[in-house]
Motif scaffolding. Structure first.
Motif, mmCIF file in Angstrom:
data_model
loop_
_atom_site.group_PDB
_atom_site.id
_atom_site.type_symbol
_atom_site.label_atom_id
_atom_site.label_comp_id
_atom_site.label_asym_id
_atom_site.label_seq_id
_atom_site.Cartn_x
_atom_site.Cartn_y
_atom_site.Cartn_z
ATOM 1 N N LYS A 1 0.804 -1.220 0.000
ATOM 2 C CA LYS A 1 0.000 0.000 0.000
ATOM 3 C C LYS A 1 0.840 1.273 0.000
ATOM 4 C CE LYS A 1 -3.877 -2.231 2.205
ATOM 5 N NZ LYS A 1 -4.887 -2.171 3.234
ATOM 6 N N VAL A 2 2.112 1.133 -0.365
ATOM 7 C CA VAL A 2 3.017 2.287 -0.361
ATOM 8 C C VAL A 2 3.582 2.499 -1.768
ATOM 9 C CG1 VAL A 2 5.095 3.303 0.652
ATOM 10 C CG2 VAL A 2 3.608 1.859 2.055
ATOM 11 N N PHE A 3 3.539 3.759 -2.221
ATOM 12 C CA PHE A 3 4.113 4.166 -3.498
ATOM 13 C C PHE A 3 5.439 4.846 -3.215
ATOM 14 C CE2 PHE A 3 4.736 7.254 -6.933
ATOM 15 C CZ PHE A 3 4.686 6.388 -8.021
ATOM 16 N N TYR A 4 6.487 4.435 -3.919
ATOM 17 C CA TYR A 4 7.838 4.964 -3.703
ATOM 18 C C TYR A 4 8.316 5.677 -4.961
ATOM 19 C CZ TYR A 4 7.967 1.566 0.118
ATOM 20 O OH TYR A 4 7.693 0.841 1.252
ATOM 21 N N ILE A 5 9.093 6.727 -4.737
ATOM 22 C CA ILE A 5 9.847 7.361 -5.813
ATOM 23 C C ILE A 5 11.301 7.276 -5.387
ATOM 24 C CG2 ILE A 5 10.292 9.436 -7.154
ATOM 25 C CD1 ILE A 5 7.422 10.334 -6.410
ATOM 26 N N ALA A 6 12.060 6.499 -6.136
ATOM 27 C CA ALA A 6 13.457 6.265 -5.817
ATOM 28 C C ALA A 6 14.326 7.092 -6.753
ATOM 29 C CB ALA A 6 13.790 4.785 -5.953
ATOM 30 N N ALA A 7 15.116 7.980 -6.180
ATOM 31 C CA ALA A 7 16.065 8.799 -6.932
ATOM 32 C C ALA A 7 17.458 8.546 -6.347
ATOM 33 C CB ALA A 7 15.686 10.273 -6.852
ATOM 34 N N ALA A 8 18.466 9.122 -6.949
ATOM 35 C CA ALA A 8 19.844 8.849 -6.544
ATOM 36 C C ALA A 8 20.124 9.238 -5.094
ATOM 37 C CB ALA A 8 20.812 9.580 -7.476
ATOM 38 N N LEU B 1 14.660 8.785 -1.222
ATOM 39 C CA LEU B 1 13.537 7.883 -1.449
ATOM 40 C C LEU B 1 12.323 8.544 -0.812
ATOM 41 C CD1 LEU B 1 12.615 4.992 -2.362
ATOM 42 C CD2 LEU B 1 12.955 4.336 0.031
ATOM 43 N N GLN B 2 11.356 8.907 -1.645
ATOM 44 C CA GLN B 2 10.114 9.488 -1.131
ATOM 45 C C GLN B 2 9.067 8.390 -1.123
ATOM 46 O OE1 GLN B 2 8.911 12.964 -3.339
ATOM 47 N NE2 GLN B 2 10.914 13.938 -3.150
ATOM 48 N N TYR B 3 8.199 8.415 -0.114
ATOM 49 C CA TYR B 3 7.163 7.397 -0.083
ATOM 50 C C TYR B 3 5.824 8.006 0.308
ATOM 51 C CZ TYR B 3 9.299 7.014 4.611
ATOM 52 O OH TYR B 3 9.861 7.287 5.837
ATOM 53 N N TYR B 4 4.767 7.405 -0.281
ATOM 54 C CA TYR B 4 3.417 7.961 -0.236
ATOM 55 C C TYR B 4 2.408 6.843 0.018
ATOM 56 C CZ TYR B 4 5.703 11.819 -2.663
ATOM 57 O OH TYR B 4 6.546 12.841 -2.996
ATOM 58 N N PRO C 1 1.905 12.255 1.254
ATOM 59 C CA PRO C 1 3.281 11.936 1.643
ATOM 60 C C PRO C 1 3.344 11.217 2.992
ATOM 61 C CG PRO C 1 2.993 14.307 1.286
ATOM 62 C CD PRO C 1 1.658 13.682 1.128
ATOM 63 N N LEU C 2 4.190 10.206 3.038
ATOM 64 C CA LEU C 2 4.452 9.498 4.298
ATOM 65 C C LEU C 2 5.838 9.808 4.839
ATOM 66 C CD1 LEU C 2 2.966 5.989 3.367
ATOM 67 C CD2 LEU C 2 1.890 7.799 4.761
#
Length: 170
Positions: A142-149, A152-155, A162-163
């Motif tokens: 149930k968590v959406f992640y945006i992984a960058a260099a 790591l953002q998670y929603y 935003p979480l």
């Protein structure tokens, strides 16, 4: 570029049965339920000069009469998704269309859904841009992640609230 539909029922005699010509082009096409999702750019029909990015949804229910049922301009001129299909997250079951863009404020990650025949922007995440440009969107449970260099953002996957953010080091 035109979008062609073909009848391949006789492999020895394939036939073009329909085509659609619209301004711009789709760099990549993704199956999206009973439709076809295109991610690409607008272009001037006279000069061929490319403009803003765009999302297109194509109705392919009648292969002889394919139509662009919806489109939306993306406020960016460049995305890795224009050159690498793996940079796009297109999940019909979760109704998520996610991709990185490089806009006026740097690296961003956009998430759209497709609702009632329209694209709806659900998230515009600003990302830390240092030496690396790549980022990816993914979900686990149930968590959406945006992984960058460098972060790591998670929603929350359901509402994209935003979480948190986890800073990553070199």
């Amino acid at each position: 570029d035109p979008l062609f539909s073909a009848d391949l029922s006789d492999p020895k005699s394939p036939k073009i049965i329909g085509s659609l010509k619209i301004p711009g082009f789709s760099s990549y096409l993704f199956p999206y339920g009973d439709k076809l999702l295109g991610i690409g750019q607008n272009a001037d029909e006279q000069t061929g000069r490319t403009g803003l990015m765009k999302l297109s949804m194509f109705d392919i229910s009648d292969p002889a009469n394919v139509t662009e049922s919806s489109k939306t301009d993306i406020p960016a001129y460049y995305s890795e998704s224009l050159y690498n299909h793996k940079a796009t997250l297109a999940d019909y079951g979760k109704n998520i269309i996610g991709f990185p863009v490089y806009g006026d404020t740097g690296l961003e990650y956009f998430v759209y859904s497709y609702e009632n025949g329209k694209f709806v922007q659900k998230l515009n995440a600003q990302l830390e841009l240092k030496n690396e440009n790549d980022c990816r969107g993914l979900y686990i449970g149930k968590v959406f992640y945006i992984a960058a260099a460098y972060e790591l953002q998670y929603y929350d996957l359901e509402n994209l609230k935003p979480l948190g953010t986890l800073e990553l080091s070199d």
